[in-house]
Scaffold this motif. Structure first.
Motif, mmCIF file in Angstrom:
data_model
loop_
_atom_site.group_PDB
_atom_site.id
_atom_site.type_symbol
_atom_site.label_atom_id
_atom_site.label_comp_id
_atom_site.label_asym_id
_atom_site.label_seq_id
_atom_site.Cartn_x
_atom_site.Cartn_y
_atom_site.Cartn_z
ATOM 1 N N GLU A 97 -6.949 -8.887 1.674
ATOM 2 C CA GLU A 97 -7.746 -9.424 2.774
ATOM 3 C C GLU A 97 -9.085 -9.988 2.312
ATOM 4 O O GLU A 97 -9.708 -10.769 3.022
ATOM 5 C CB GLU A 97 -7.986 -8.340 3.834
ATOM 6 N N HIS A 98 -9.530 -9.612 1.103
ATOM 7 C CA HIS A 98 -10.813 -10.099 0.601
ATOM 8 C C HIS A 98 -10.651 -11.203 -0.450
ATOM 9 O O HIS A 98 -11.618 -11.565 -1.112
ATOM 10 C CB HIS A 98 -11.621 -8.942 0.013
ATOM 11 N N GLU A 120 2.379 -2.753 10.140
ATOM 12 C CA GLU A 120 1.479 -2.764 8.987
ATOM 13 C C GLU A 120 1.900 -3.818 7.962
ATOM 14 O O GLU A 120 1.064 -4.397 7.269
ATOM 15 C CB GLU A 120 1.463 -1.384 8.327
ATOM 16 N N ASP A 179 -5.489 4.298 -2.295
ATOM 17 C CA ASP A 179 -6.388 3.158 -2.074
ATOM 18 C C ASP A 179 -7.300 2.956 -3.279
ATOM 19 O O ASP A 179 -8.530 2.973 -3.163
ATOM 20 C CB ASP A 179 -7.227 3.390 -0.805
ATOM 21 N N LYS A 208 0.215 -7.283 7.898
ATOM 22 C CA LYS A 208 -1.215 -7.399 7.637
ATOM 23 C C LYS A 208 -1.472 -7.595 6.139
ATOM 24 O O LYS A 208 -0.873 -6.918 5.306
ATOM 25 C CB LYS A 208 -1.941 -6.137 8.104
ATOM 26 N N SER A 264 -4.076 -6.665 4.650
ATOM 27 C CA SER A 264 -4.757 -5.467 4.163
ATOM 28 C C SER A 264 -3.783 -4.401 3.679
ATOM 29 O O SER A 264 -4.196 -3.425 3.043
ATOM 30 C CB SER A 264 -5.653 -4.887 5.264
ATOM 31 N N SER A 265 -2.479 -4.582 3.952
ATOM 32 C CA SER A 265 -1.471 -3.598 3.531
ATOM 33 C C SER A 265 -0.927 -3.879 2.137
ATOM 34 O O SER A 265 -0.021 -3.181 1.683
ATOM 35 C CB SER A 265 -0.306 -3.584 4.532
ATOM 36 N N ASP A 300 -7.626 -3.324 -5.088
ATOM 37 C CA ASP A 300 -8.212 -4.298 -4.166
ATOM 38 C C ASP A 300 -7.137 -4.844 -3.237
ATOM 39 O O ASP A 300 -6.041 -5.208 -3.679
ATOM 40 C CB ASP A 300 -8.848 -5.461 -4.942
ATOM 41 N N SER A 301 -7.459 -4.944 -1.938
ATOM 42 C CA SER A 301 -6.502 -5.496 -0.985
ATOM 43 C C SER A 301 -6.618 -7.016 -0.929
ATOM 44 O O SER A 301 -7.625 -7.602 -1.336
ATOM 45 C CB SER A 301 -6.720 -4.913 0.412
ATOM 46 N N ARG A 318 0.850 -1.196 0.000
ATOM 47 C CA ARG A 318 0.000 0.000 0.000
ATOM 48 C C ARG A 318 0.887 1.247 0.000
ATOM 49 O O ARG A 318 1.804 1.371 0.792
ATOM 50 C CB ARG A 318 -0.911 0.011 1.225
#
Length: 275
Positions: free
Chosen positions: A217-218, A179, A211, A182, A184-185, A214-215, A155
């Motif tokens: 985490e999904h 971070e 942002d 994770k 999500s990073s 797409d991260s 990110r």
């Protein structure tokens, strides 16, 4: 991976068993700068290699100023002589997704109907298209599928301008360790899908300049990524369990990151049953 930092980058992901011989590294170091000059690319990345039964394809990607623009892809069988691949079409991607088995290592090899899913082949026959593909077509389609599914960046490493172009963020100094651990990073460096489905309330806290992707985490299926700290916690390494052989690394608080693929070009379709 950047050509200039290739030896150091390969050392950071070597714990997964990936690597190149000194001869191959030397050949890449000599040939890829010439590829960048001859094709007038702004950057050249060493993407990795796909191992076939009778040979190995070494892959490089050429990039222009816009990092989100379609990339030029080249392959070599000896790390010295490079051939430009034609862009993958929707039909090529559909056929490649249906193919099973190892690559042969011969770009001119023809896949017959028996190597293609029977149902998909029948649909192509009905549409008047001959469902036969050369291995060179399967190669570029597989690279595209892997990049779309597991080509990732930290990110903030890239920014999107108001005109829509994506450039490297010169102010990016790496993720903090907290971070960097994770999912999500990390973002997919491809056209976002989940982001478009978010509500305005969910987008309220997002920075549109960073942002816009797409991260991880999904990602589906859940658990398709393995994240580990290596080198005494100095390097964060992510490995894809969906496309086995894809390894991403990032050194927290530095600009060092990248990914490389060393595998057979086969998707791990059994992953949902393994989690």
């Amino acid at each position: 991976m950047e050509v200039q930092s290739l030896p150091a980058a390969l050392a950071l992901v070597a714990s997964g068993g990936t690597g190149l011989s000194p001869e191959r590294r030397a050949a890449l170091g000599a040939s890829l700068p010439l590829v960048q000059r001859d094709y007038r690319f702004e950057r050249v990345w060493f993407w990795g290699c796909i191992q076939g039964v009778r040979g190995t394809y070494y892959i490089a990607e050429g990039l222009g100023p816009d990092r989100a623009a379609p990339r030029s892809r080249l392959y070599s069988l000896n790390c010295l002589d490079w051939s430009l691949l034609t862009p993958a079409t929707k039909e090529m991607l559909a056929l490649a997704e249906q193919m099973k088995g190892r690559f042969q290592g011969d770009p001119s090899f023809d896949y017959s109907l028996s190597e293609i899913n029977a149902e998909a082949a029948a649909r192509l026959v009905e549409s008047g298209k001959e469902p036969v593909m050369k291995e060179e077509g399967r190669l570029v389609a597989t690279i595209e599928l892997i990049d779309r599914a597991v080509g990732i960046v930290p990110r903030g490493a890239f920014v999107k301008t108001p005109l829509g172009a994506v450039h490297e963020n010169r102010h990016f100094e790496g993720l903090p360790l907290a971070e960097a651990k994770k999912l999500s990073s990390y973002f997919h460096l491809t056209e976002p899908v989940n982001l478009k489905n978010k509500t305005l309330l969910e987008k309220a806290d997002l920075d549109p300049s960073t942002d816009f992707l797409d991260s991880l985490e999904h990602d589906i299926p859940r658990g398709s990524w393995s994240i580990q700290l290596e080198k005494g916690g100095a390097v964060v390494v992510l490995r894809s369990l969906l496309w086995l052989g894809l390894t991403f690394y990032h050194v927290p608080m530095t600009k060092q990151f990248g990914y490389v693929y060393f595998g057979t070009g086969e998707k791990n379709l059994d992953l949902p049953f393994m989690l």
